[in-house]
Design a protein around this motif. Sequence first.
Motif, PDB file in Angstrom:
ATOM      1  N   ALA A 155       0.755  -1.214  -0.197  1.00  0.00           N
ATOM      2  CA  ALA A 155      -0.018  -0.010   0.028  1.00  0.00           C
ATOM      3  C   ALA A 155       0.787   1.432   0.032  1.00  0.00           C
ATOM      4  CB  ALA A 155      -0.885  -0.093   1.288  1.00  0.00           C
ATOM      5  N   LEU A 156       1.964   1.369   0.654  1.00  0.00           N
ATOM      6  CA  LEU A 156       2.969   2.356   0.924  1.00  0.00           C
ATOM      7  C   LEU A 156       3.582   2.591  -0.516  1.00  0.00           C
ATOM      8  CD1 LEU A 156       4.215   1.928   4.437  1.00  0.00           C
ATOM      9  CD2 LEU A 156       2.941   3.945   3.665  1.00  0.00           C
ATOM     10  N   GLN A 157       4.058   1.502  -1.206  1.00  0.00           N
ATOM     11  CA  GLN A 157       4.918   1.549  -2.190  1.00  0.00           C
ATOM     12  C   GLN A 157       3.998   2.113  -3.352  1.00  0.00           C
ATOM     13  OE1 GLN A 157       7.969   2.162  -2.485  1.00  0.00           O
ATOM     14  NE2 GLN A 157       8.164   1.709  -0.363  1.00  0.00           N
ATOM     15  N   TYR A 158       2.878   1.307  -3.699  1.00  0.00           N
ATOM     16  CA  TYR A 158       2.046   1.589  -4.946  1.00  0.00           C
ATOM     17  C   TYR A 158       1.535   3.095  -4.788  1.00  0.00           C
ATOM     18  CZ  TYR A 158      -1.210   1.030  -8.813  1.00  0.00           C
ATOM     19  OH  TYR A 158      -1.614   1.278 -10.091  1.00  0.00           O
ATOM     20  N   GLY A 159       1.437   3.597  -3.738  1.00  0.00           N
ATOM     21  CA  GLY A 159       1.139   5.017  -3.568  1.00  0.00           C
ATOM     22  C   GLY A 159       2.030   5.899  -4.258  1.00  0.00           C
ATOM     23  N   TYR A 160       3.183   5.579  -4.402  1.00  0.00           N
ATOM     24  CA  TYR A 160       4.202   6.320  -5.071  1.00  0.00           C
ATOM     25  C   TYR A 160       3.988   6.143  -6.514  1.00  0.00           C
ATOM     26  CZ  TYR A 160       7.301   7.362  -1.007  1.00  0.00           C
ATOM     27  OH  TYR A 160       7.634   7.750   0.242  1.00  0.00           O
ATOM     28  N   TYR A 161       3.815   4.835  -7.064  1.00  0.00           N
ATOM     29  CA  TYR A 161       3.547   4.660  -8.622  1.00  0.00           C
ATOM     30  C   TYR A 161       2.483   5.499  -8.794  1.00  0.00           C
ATOM     31  CZ  TYR A 161       2.918   2.380 -12.963  1.00  0.00           C
ATOM     32  OH  TYR A 161       2.885   2.200 -14.331  1.00  0.00           O
ATOM     33  N   SER A 162       1.269   5.553  -8.146  1.00  0.00           N
ATOM     34  CA  SER A 162       0.058   6.369  -8.439  1.00  0.00           C
ATOM     35  C   SER A 162       0.377   7.608  -8.422  1.00  0.00           C
ATOM     36  CB  SER A 162      -0.892   5.989  -7.470  1.00  0.00           C
ATOM     37  OG  SER A 162      -2.108   6.813  -7.664  1.00  0.00           O
ATOM     38  N   ARG A 163       0.945   8.376  -7.486  1.00  0.00           N
ATOM     39  CA  ARG A 163       1.338   9.637  -7.436  1.00  0.00           C
ATOM     40  C   ARG A 163       2.225  10.204  -8.382  1.00  0.00           C
ATOM     41  NH1 ARG A 163       1.225  13.127  -3.218  1.00  0.00           N
ATOM     42  NH2 ARG A 163       0.542  11.500  -1.863  1.00  0.00           N
ATOM     43  N   HIS A 164       2.904   9.450  -9.090  1.00  0.00           N
ATOM     44  CA  HIS A 164       3.950   9.921 -10.128  1.00  0.00           C
ATOM     45  C   HIS A 164       3.073   9.898 -11.510  1.00  0.00           C
ATOM     46  CE1 HIS A 164       7.634  10.967  -8.273  1.00  0.00           C
ATOM     47  NE2 HIS A 164       7.397  10.311  -7.114  1.00  0.00           N
ATOM     48  N   PHE A 165       2.105   9.252 -11.558  1.00  0.00           N
ATOM     49  CA  PHE A 165       1.727   8.472 -12.882  1.00  0.00           C
ATOM     50  C   PHE A 165       1.056   9.883 -13.581  1.00  0.00           C
ATOM     51  CE2 PHE A 165      -1.495   6.860 -15.940  1.00  0.00           C
ATOM     52  CZ  PHE A 165      -0.588   5.820 -16.597  1.00  0.00           C
ATOM     53  N   PRO A 166       0.563  11.007 -13.167  1.00  0.00           N
ATOM     54  CA  PRO A 166       0.185  12.270 -13.847  1.00  0.00           C
ATOM     55  C   PRO A 166       1.770  12.792 -14.489  1.00  0.00           C
ATOM     56  CG  PRO A 166      -0.715  12.517 -11.455  1.00  0.00           C
ATOM     57  CD  PRO A 166       0.332  11.297 -11.350  1.00  0.00           C
ATOM     58  N   ARG A 167       2.871  12.582 -13.881  1.00  0.00           N
ATOM     59  CA  ARG A 167       4.325  12.785 -14.575  1.00  0.00           C
ATOM     60  C   ARG A 167       4.271  12.024 -15.935  1.00  0.00           C
ATOM     61  NH1 ARG A 167       8.670  11.412 -11.672  1.00  0.00           N
ATOM     62  NH2 ARG A 167      10.000  12.787 -13.081  1.00  0.00           N
ATOM     63  N   VAL A 168       3.731  10.730 -15.856  1.00  0.00           N
ATOM     64  CA  VAL A 168       3.920   9.992 -16.951  1.00  0.00           C
ATOM     65  C   VAL A 168       3.157  10.437 -17.891  1.00  0.00           C
ATOM     66  CG1 VAL A 168       3.415   7.607 -17.981  1.00  0.00           C
ATOM     67  CG2 VAL A 168       4.743   7.910 -15.834  1.00  0.00           C
ATOM     68  N   LEU A 169       1.882  10.604 -17.688  1.00  0.00           N
ATOM     69  CA  LEU A 169       1.067  11.450 -18.860  1.00  0.00           C
ATOM     70  C   LEU A 169       1.466  12.700 -19.276  1.00  0.00           C
ATOM     71  CD1 LEU A 169      -2.430  10.387 -17.003  1.00  0.00           C
ATOM     72  CD2 LEU A 169      -1.327   9.258 -18.853  1.00  0.00           C
ATOM     73  N   GLY A 170       2.087  13.549 -18.445  1.00  0.00           N
ATOM     74  CA  GLY A 170       2.542  14.755 -18.925  1.00  0.00           C
ATOM     75  C   GLY A 170       3.545  14.550 -19.913  1.00  0.00           C
ATOM     76  N   ALA A 171       4.600  13.573 -19.576  1.00  0.00           N
ATOM     77  CA  ALA A 171       5.809  13.032 -20.584  1.00  0.00           C
ATOM     78  C   ALA A 171       5.090  12.482 -21.868  1.00  0.00           C
ATOM     79  CB  ALA A 171       6.679  12.269 -19.712  1.00  0.00           C
ATOM     80  N   ALA A 172       3.975  11.914 -21.756  1.00  0.00           N
ATOM     81  CA  ALA A 172       3.337  11.610 -23.165  1.00  0.00           C
ATOM     82  C   ALA A 172       2.790  12.662 -23.736  1.00  0.00           C
ATOM     83  CB  ALA A 172       2.150  10.436 -22.684  1.00  0.00           C
ATOM     84  N   ILE A 173       2.324  13.532 -23.204  1.00  0.00           N
ATOM     85  CA  ILE A 173       1.569  14.668 -23.933  1.00  0.00           C
ATOM     86  C   ILE A 173       3.026  15.304 -24.643  1.00  0.00           C
ATOM     87  CG2 ILE A 173       0.609  16.989 -23.641  1.00  0.00           C
ATOM     88  CD1 ILE A 173      -1.059  15.723 -21.335  1.00  0.00           C
ATOM     89  N   ALA A 174       3.825  15.653 -24.002  1.00  0.00           N
ATOM     90  CA  ALA A 174       5.063  16.304 -24.784  1.00  0.00           C
ATOM     91  C   ALA A 174       5.714  15.590 -25.781  1.00  0.00           C
ATOM     92  CB  ALA A 174       6.214  16.401 -23.485  1.00  0.00           C
ATOM     93  N   ALA A 175       5.255  14.338 -25.847  1.00  0.00           N
ATOM     94  CA  ALA A 175       5.854  13.475 -27.059  1.00  0.00           C
ATOM     95  C   ALA A 175       4.736  13.624 -28.297  1.00  0.00           C
ATOM     96  CB  ALA A 175       6.140  12.134 -26.776  1.00  0.00           C
ATOM     97  N   MET A 176       3.708  14.162 -27.862  1.00  0.00           N
ATOM     98  CA  MET A 176       2.676  14.232 -29.026  1.00  0.00           C
ATOM     99  C   MET A 176       2.835  15.242 -29.900  1.00  0.00           C
ATOM    100  SD  MET A 176       0.479  11.415 -28.280  1.00  0.00           S
ATOM    101  CE  MET A 176       0.559  10.425 -27.246  1.00  0.00           C
ATOM    102  N   PRO A 177       2.126  15.141 -31.179  1.00  0.00           N
ATOM    103  CA  PRO A 177       2.318  16.405 -32.014  1.00  0.00           C
ATOM    104  C   PRO A 177       1.132  17.333 -31.488  1.00  0.00           C
ATOM    105  CG  PRO A 177       0.986  14.719 -32.961  1.00  0.00           C
ATOM    106  CD  PRO A 177       1.639  14.002 -31.825  1.00  0.00           C
ATOM    107  N   PRO A 178       1.292  18.939 -32.053  1.00  0.00           N
ATOM    108  CA  PRO A 178       0.434  19.689 -31.639  1.00  0.00           C
ATOM    109  C   PRO A 178      -0.684  19.715 -32.386  1.00  0.00           C
ATOM    110  CG  PRO A 178       2.003  20.757 -32.908  1.00  0.00           C
ATOM    111  CD  PRO A 178       2.429  19.152 -32.893  1.00  0.00           C
ATOM    112  N   ILE A 179      -1.507  18.363 -32.259  1.00  0.00           N
ATOM    113  CA  ILE A 179      -2.686  18.218 -32.840  1.00  0.00           C
ATOM    114  C   ILE A 179      -3.770  17.618 -31.949  1.00  0.00           C
ATOM    115  CG2 ILE A 179      -3.719  16.813 -34.677  1.00  0.00           C
ATOM    116  CD1 ILE A 179      -1.087  16.558 -36.044  1.00  0.00           C
TER     117      ILE A 179
END
Length: 240
Positions: free
Chosen positions: A46-70
């Motif tokens: 429970a303690l460790q998965y909380g870190y994964y969940s907490r950082h997932f918005p950063r993952v999505l932000g990085a994905a958006i940065a890799a997308m074309p401006p479309i």
Amino acid sequence: MNRQFSTYEDVEQSMLALVDEHFFQGSFLQTLCSGNYNNVQLRYFALQYGYYSRHFPRVLGAAIAAMPPIDEWWVPVADNLWDEAGRGESGRAHEKLYLTFLKSVVPDAKLDRHGIPDVPMSPAVETAIDTFIQFFREATPLQAMAAVGLGSELFAGAVMARIGEGVLHPHYQAEGAVNSLFWQVHADEHEPRHYELCKQILQRHTAPDELRLMYETGRYIALSEASMYEELHAEMMSLV
């Protein structure tokens, strides 16, 4: 790996077979759903998965940065990110929802004002997060969409549903009822829709090289997450 695919559906089915082998048949889910972790081990998860969940918005932000401006490319990922924020509804941000699970498993957890525990992040979790984010630094838009869609959202709902079922095993209720709302919300509401948004883009790419690229991307990201669960399992077992 040089697999050949004829249709996008072939890619999906191959990914689902991989997920069954490495997630559902893996040590973590098998042990969790059998009720074979003890309280100390479940607290650790429970303690460790909380870190994964907490950082997932950063993952999505990085994905958006890799997308074309479309907008048809980045909006599906932004919609996913908005879900992480609870779509502006009080108490619905995933960071807050996760605390309902964490506090039911670790009621004495020492958290700072942001809900971050006083235990360090596991190297297994840190590696999974870094692998995802680093991938997007060099990814093409199609690879980025495949990483989110096939490498995560395709199966995230099913995996999180299984975790939600697992934590409700009677063995884990002995010291108080476990709150599984966080897992249910992902399984029932969010992940299937997130995948469909990604799929609308991915299934347009039908050339053999594109299909193979999408599978290889999905496989790489999915196996990184599967390794996180397996390594967490090993760390949990070492606590016995």
